[in-house]
Write an enzyme that holds these catalytic residues in place. Structure first.
Site, short mmCIF file in Angstrom:
data_model
loop_
_atom_site.label_atom_id
_atom_site.label_comp_id
_atom_site.label_asym_id
_atom_site.label_seq_id
_atom_site.Cartn_x
_atom_site.Cartn_y
_atom_site.Cartn_z
N HIS A 80 -1.22 0.02 2.94
CA HIS A 80 -2.31 0.30 3.86
C HIS A 80 -3.42 1.03 3.10
O HIS A 80 -3.13 2.00 2.40
CB HIS A 80 -1.85 1.24 4.98
N GLN A 100 4.76 2.01 3.23
CA GLN A 100 5.97 2.34 3.98
C GLN A 100 7.02 1.36 3.47
O GLN A 100 7.10 0.22 3.91
CB GLN A 100 5.72 2.16 5.48
N GLN A 137 8.20 0.94 8.01
CA GLN A 137 7.75 -0.45 7.77
C GLN A 137 8.15 -1.33 8.95
O GLN A 137 9.33 -1.35 9.33
CB GLN A 137 8.39 -0.97 6.49
N THR A 138 7.18 -2.03 9.54
CA THR A 138 7.51 -2.88 10.68
C THR A 138 7.49 -4.37 10.34
O THR A 138 8.12 -5.17 11.01
CB THR A 138 6.53 -2.63 11.86
N HIS A 181 3.59 -4.04 1.68
CA HIS A 181 2.14 -3.95 1.93
C HIS A 181 1.66 -2.52 1.79
O HIS A 181 2.33 -1.58 2.20
CB HIS A 181 1.75 -4.50 3.31
N HIS A 241 7.55 -7.13 4.55
CA HIS A 241 6.80 -7.74 3.45
C HIS A 241 6.03 -6.57 2.83
O HIS A 241 5.29 -5.88 3.54
CB HIS A 241 5.84 -8.79 4.03
#
Lengths: 157, 157
Positions: free
Chosen positions: A104, A89, A96-97, A102, A100
């Site tokens: 999944h 995301q 994206q929360t 990432h 940084h």
């Protein structure tokens, strides 16, 4: 605690099951998972904390993806699965929360979710990640146990 | 037609907007998209037709990801977006419908989907891809026009 962060959050050594030059693999503090997959949901992140994929240099991008490929193989094998959901995301408008980069990685098997892509609804609705206050974080002990198992695939002490 | 295939399907030259040594970028025959994004949904695929990410050698994996990074930048910029959804449905149990490694890249902006991750429901429910009989394929002319625009980002003739 390690010197590594995931966004603003310090990462515990016990969460880390994979390390390469520029990338780490961590078990998730608040994984999404159907019961059949035993809370399996790992994250692959560049060691350097930067929000967008476009911010990574070529070495970091390459290392992230080669690491993701290895980690995917390991979690698929370890949990007796036959497919992988791999998602970035990339940016807040994509869900994206934690700011940084990432990826999944969620190992998949037949029947794990009633509708195949409910997995993504979970990623969004339950706001997986350290900043979701609706989910109960796992204990250090639970995370450590999972990471210990996965670590054996990578000869990480 | 080119010599390239996406799974069992021959790819038309007019669909291709990006080429590197081992990877191509194609516009989608049956994209998912909210109206605000004008049917934008591209695929990044290795030239070699193989179903799983684990089947790719290091050069192919690296080339796929570096290509995806470039393509993501281009589509995000071209469509005035601010984020990217990047997903590999790696294997049939993860929703893969065409047995050829492919990354979906969907440029995102605020408000494009009512619920952020409805984008994934669309990926599944509408069975994007050439094998979805519920969706009307776009015409050669529509695909060609979109690919022509994107091609300008990559100096592809």
């Amino acid at each position: 605690m390690t010197g590594y962060r995931f966004g603003p959050h310090l990462i515990s050594e016990s969460q880390i099951f994979f390390k390469s030059n520029l990338t780490i693999g961590i078990v998730n503090l608040k994984p999404i998972a159907p019961s059949t997959l035993e809370d399996v949901h790992v994250l692959v992140i560049p060691k350097r904390n930067t929000p967008r994929l476009a911010d990574l240099d070529n070495d970091e991008t390459v290392d992230l993806m080669l690491s993701a490929q290895k980690i995917g193989n390991a979690v698929e094998q370890h949990y007796g699965c036959s497919s992988l959901t791999m998602t970035i995301q990339d940016g807040p408008q994509a869900g994206q929360t934690v700011p940084h980069v990432h990826m999944h990685i969620i190992p998949r098997k037949a029947g794990d979710w009633t509708n195949n892509d409910d997995v993504y609804q979970e990623l969004d609705k339950k706001k997986q990640g350290v900043d979701n206050e609706d989910r109960t974080p796992r204990t250090e002990r639970e995370m450590s146990a999972e990471a210990s198992e996965l670590r054996t695939y990578f000869n990480l002490d």
